[in-house]
Scaffold this motif. Structure first.
Motif, PDB file in Angstrom:
ATOM      1  N   ARG A  12      67.258  63.804 -21.053  1.00  0.00           N
ATOM      2  CA  ARG A  12      67.915  63.687 -19.746  1.00  0.00           C
ATOM      3  C   ARG A  12      68.000  62.210 -19.386  1.00  0.00           C
ATOM      4  NH1 ARG A  12      64.333  68.141 -19.250  1.00  0.00           N
ATOM      5  NH2 ARG A  12      65.461  70.118 -18.984  1.00  0.00           N
ATOM      6  N   LEU A  13      69.223  61.690 -19.300  1.00  0.00           N
ATOM      7  CA  LEU A  13      69.441  60.260 -19.097  1.00  0.00           C
ATOM      8  C   LEU A  13      70.303  59.993 -17.870  1.00  0.00           C
ATOM      9  CD1 LEU A  13      70.159  59.124 -22.768  1.00  0.00           C
ATOM     10  CD2 LEU A  13      68.140  58.549 -21.406  1.00  0.00           C
ATOM     11  N   LEU A  14      70.040  58.853 -17.225  1.00  0.00           N
ATOM     12  CA  LEU A  14      70.863  58.344 -16.131  1.00  0.00           C
ATOM     13  C   LEU A  14      71.740  57.217 -16.662  1.00  0.00           C
ATOM     14  CD1 LEU A  14      68.162  58.039 -13.318  1.00  0.00           C
ATOM     15  CD2 LEU A  14      69.836  59.882 -13.585  1.00  0.00           C
ATOM     16  N   ASP A  15      72.775  56.874 -15.892  1.00  0.00           N
ATOM     17  CA  ASP A  15      73.630  55.764 -16.292  1.00  0.00           C
ATOM     18  C   ASP A  15      73.134  54.434 -15.721  1.00  0.00           C
ATOM     19  OD1 ASP A  15      74.204  56.201 -13.649  1.00  0.00           O
ATOM     20  OD2 ASP A  15      76.359  55.881 -13.855  1.00  0.00           O
ATOM     21  N   GLY A  16      71.886  54.369 -15.312  1.00  0.00           N
ATOM     22  CA  GLY A  16      71.302  53.143 -14.788  1.00  0.00           C
ATOM     23  C   GLY A  16      69.792  53.197 -14.906  1.00  0.00           C
ATOM     24  N   ALA A  17      69.125  52.180 -14.376  1.00  0.00           N
ATOM     25  CA  ALA A  17      67.667  52.125 -14.448  1.00  0.00           C
ATOM     26  C   ALA A  17      67.034  53.065 -13.429  1.00  0.00           C
ATOM     27  CB  ALA A  17      67.201  50.686 -14.204  1.00  0.00           C
ATOM     28  N   GLY A  18      65.738  53.323 -13.623  1.00  0.00           N
ATOM     29  CA  GLY A  18      64.996  54.145 -12.671  1.00  0.00           C
ATOM     30  C   GLY A  18      64.903  55.587 -13.115  1.00  0.00           C
ATOM     31  N   GLU A  19      64.610  56.458 -12.166  1.00  0.00           N
ATOM     32  CA  GLU A  19      64.506  57.885 -12.441  1.00  0.00           C
ATOM     33  C   GLU A  19      64.924  58.671 -11.207  1.00  0.00           C
ATOM     34  OE1 GLU A  19      60.004  59.211 -11.616  1.00  0.00           O
ATOM     35  OE2 GLU A  19      60.217  57.882 -13.357  1.00  0.00           O
ATOM     36  N   VAL A  20      65.469  59.868 -11.448  1.00  0.00           N
ATOM     37  CA  VAL A  20      65.944  60.741 -10.371  1.00  0.00           C
ATOM     38  C   VAL A  20      65.595  62.176 -10.735  1.00  0.00           C
ATOM     39  CG1 VAL A  20      67.963  61.597  -9.101  1.00  0.00           C
ATOM     40  CG2 VAL A  20      67.841  59.191  -9.755  1.00  0.00           C
ATOM     41  N   MET A  21      65.118  62.927  -9.777  1.00  0.00           N
ATOM     42  CA  MET A  21      64.836  64.341  -9.980  1.00  0.00           C
ATOM     43  C   MET A  21      66.100  65.136  -9.659  1.00  0.00           C
ATOM     44  SD  MET A  21      61.708  64.550 -11.044  1.00  0.00           S
ATOM     45  CE  MET A  21      61.410  66.316 -10.844  1.00  0.00           C
ATOM     46  N   ILE A  22      66.580  65.886 -10.631  1.00  0.00           N
ATOM     47  CA  ILE A  22      67.772  66.719 -10.464  1.00  0.00           C
ATOM     48  C   ILE A  22      67.423  68.143 -10.858  1.00  0.00           C
ATOM     49  CG2 ILE A  22      70.172  67.080 -11.130  1.00  0.00           C
ATOM     50  CD1 ILE A  22      70.319  64.145 -11.904  1.00  0.00           C
ATOM     51  N   GLY A  23      67.501  69.053  -9.894  1.00  0.00           N
ATOM     52  CA  GLY A  23      67.181  70.447 -10.188  1.00  0.00           C
ATOM     53  C   GLY A  23      65.772  70.651 -10.694  1.00  0.00           C
ATOM     54  N   GLY A  24      64.836  69.837 -10.214  1.00  0.00           N
ATOM     55  CA  GLY A  24      63.448  69.960 -10.644  1.00  0.00           C
ATOM     56  C   GLY A  24      63.140  69.305 -11.969  1.00  0.00           C
ATOM     57  N   GLU A  25      64.117  68.634 -12.591  1.00  0.00           N
ATOM     58  CA  GLU A  25      63.916  67.951 -13.870  1.00  0.00           C
ATOM     59  C   GLU A  25      64.060  66.445 -13.681  1.00  0.00           C
ATOM     60  OE1 GLU A  25      62.846  69.502 -16.362  1.00  0.00           O
ATOM     61  OE2 GLU A  25      63.320  71.595 -15.904  1.00  0.00           O
ATOM     62  N   ARG A  26      63.287  65.679 -14.454  1.00  0.00           N
ATOM     63  CA  ARG A  26      63.263  64.229 -14.324  1.00  0.00           C
ATOM     64  C   ARG A  26      64.282  63.583 -15.277  1.00  0.00           C
ATOM     65  NH1 ARG A  26      59.278  61.395 -12.110  1.00  0.00           N
ATOM     66  NH2 ARG A  26      57.862  63.182 -12.348  1.00  0.00           N
ATOM     67  N   TYR A  27      65.204  62.828 -14.717  1.00  0.00           N
ATOM     68  CA  TYR A  27      66.193  62.088 -15.495  1.00  0.00           C
ATOM     69  C   TYR A  27      65.812  60.611 -15.469  1.00  0.00           C
ATOM     70  CZ  TYR A  27      69.232  66.172 -15.745  1.00  0.00           C
ATOM     71  OH  TYR A  27      69.753  67.428 -16.016  1.00  0.00           O
ATOM     72  N   LEU A  28      65.792  59.993 -16.653  1.00  0.00           N
ATOM     73  CA  LEU A  28      65.329  58.615 -16.793  1.00  0.00           C
ATOM     74  C   LEU A  28      66.460  57.686 -17.205  1.00  0.00           C
ATOM     75  CD1 LEU A  28      62.037  59.342 -18.789  1.00  0.00           C
ATOM     76  CD2 LEU A  28      62.267  59.015 -16.323  1.00  0.00           C
ATOM     77  N   GLY A  29      66.316  56.425 -16.849  1.00  0.00           N
ATOM     78  CA  GLY A  29      67.280  55.425 -17.283  1.00  0.00           C
ATOM     79  C   GLY A  29      67.113  55.070 -18.749  1.00  0.00           C
ATOM     80  N   ARG A  30      65.930  55.323 -19.299  1.00  0.00           N
ATOM     81  CA  ARG A  30      65.669  55.023 -20.717  1.00  0.00           C
ATOM     82  C   ARG A  30      64.761  56.087 -21.301  1.00  0.00           C
ATOM     83  NH1 ARG A  30      65.864  50.514 -24.035  1.00  0.00           N
ATOM     84  NH2 ARG A  30      64.403  50.518 -25.780  1.00  0.00           N
ATOM     85  N   ASP A  31      65.204  56.682 -22.400  1.00  0.00           N
ATOM     86  CA  ASP A  31      64.390  57.657 -23.119  1.00  0.00           C
ATOM     87  C   ASP A  31      63.615  56.937 -24.214  1.00  0.00           C
ATOM     88  OD1 ASP A  31      64.033  60.760 -23.734  1.00  0.00           O
ATOM     89  OD2 ASP A  31      64.298  59.744 -25.671  1.00  0.00           O
ATOM     90  N   PRO A  32      62.320  57.277 -24.432  1.00  0.00           N
ATOM     91  CA  PRO A  32      61.515  56.576 -25.435  1.00  0.00           C
ATOM     92  C   PRO A  32      62.134  56.577 -26.827  1.00  0.00           C
ATOM     93  CG  PRO A  32      60.120  57.959 -24.060  1.00  0.00           C
ATOM     94  CD  PRO A  32      61.530  58.299 -23.709  1.00  0.00           C
ATOM     95  N   GLU A  33      62.883  57.607 -27.192  1.00  0.00           N
ATOM     96  CA  GLU A  33      63.453  57.705 -28.532  1.00  0.00           C
ATOM     97  C   GLU A  33      64.971  57.507 -28.533  1.00  0.00           C
ATOM     98  OE1 GLU A  33      62.259  61.467 -30.020  1.00  0.00           O
ATOM     99  OE2 GLU A  33      60.151  60.894 -30.304  1.00  0.00           O
ATOM    100  N   TRP A  34      65.660  58.173 -27.631  1.00  0.00           N
ATOM    101  CA  TRP A  34      67.120  58.142 -27.630  1.00  0.00           C
ATOM    102  C   TRP A  34      67.689  56.957 -26.866  1.00  0.00           C
ATOM    103  CZ3 TRP A  34      70.931  62.176 -28.974  1.00  0.00           C
ATOM    104  CH2 TRP A  34      70.434  63.031 -29.952  1.00  0.00           C
ATOM    105  N   GLY A  35      66.865  56.133 -26.276  1.00  0.00           N
ATOM    106  CA  GLY A  35      67.335  54.908 -25.655  1.00  0.00           C
ATOM    107  C   GLY A  35      68.027  55.118 -24.329  1.00  0.00           C
TER     108      GLY A  35
END
Length: 212
Positions: free
Chosen positions: A33-56
């Motif tokens: 789950r990725l965002l198009d910018g930095a930071g993190e946002v909770m969407i539908g109870g799931e955490r979306y990140l600006g950077r994934d440890p593996e998928w970048g």
């Protein structure tokens, strides 16, 4: 594309608002789950990140548009992987067909939460991955296929017979005991007909005179 949520629509009609995008990729072993910018946002109870440890990070999503006629939306998804390990994972053929959702929303700056429900302009699947790997550019571009793409598949070779039915659903005997599923049309030869029977246009001998 679907309709905007009323709360999201009202926010986007303001003079200033914070727009953001998000992508969810449901892989066989995990969900990215990725965002198009930095930071993190909770969407539908799931955490979306600006950077994934593996998928970048999410680089771009191109080609989002309405379509009609005999075409299906075919956007592309660009990702910048974290390293060579992530690249090898992204190019795994087993990932093809993994569900993908692209979302757009507006952010409440005070709470850090999306306003209303997210707008989902595209749902589909991962298709072909193309890497661009050199000194100045490290990127993987995925072609995405929409859910409507399957509607354009040619259904050649399908038969209403038990043999073909078994190739799709092995062990399902729905057509095993059905009679007269396949009928033979006699072309160019005379056939005997029982009392009360009828003969079709293809059952007459060739060159036979027809009286009207």
């Amino acid at each position: 594309m679907g309709q905007l949520n009323p709360a999201l629509l009202a926010e986007m009609q303001k003079r200033r608002f914070t727009l953001f995008g998000a992508v969810e990729i449901v892989l066989p072993e995990r969900t990215v789950r990725l965002l198009d910018g930095a930071g993190e946002v909770m969407i539908g109870g799931e955490r979306y990140l600006g950077r994934d440890p593996e998928w970048g990070v999410l680089a771009y999503v191109k080609g989002l548009s309405d379509s009609d006629g005999d075409s299906s939306p075919a956007p592309v998804l660009g990702l910048v992987p974290s390293g060579e390990l992530a690249l090898s994972q992204m190019l795994n053929p087993a990932l093809q067909g993994s569900p993908v959702s692209v979302m757009i929303g507006a952010l409440d700056r005070q709470t850090g939460s999306p306003i209303g429900e997210m707008y989902v302009p595209f749902t589909g699947e991962l298709d072909v991955a193309t890497p661009s790997w050199d000194l100045n550019r490290r990127e993987v571009e995925f072609a995405l296929s929409g859910v409507g793409e399957r509607l354009f598949q040619v259904e050649e070779g399908r038969r209403l017979s038990d043999s073909f039915h078994q190739t799709v659903w092995p062990g399902e005997l729905g057509l095993a005991f059905v009679t007269d599923v396949e009928s033979t049309v006699n072309w160019g030869q005379s056939t005997s007909s029982t009392a009360g029977g009828t003969r079709g246009v293809f059952e007459r001998p060739l060159n036979q005179e027809v009286s009207r």
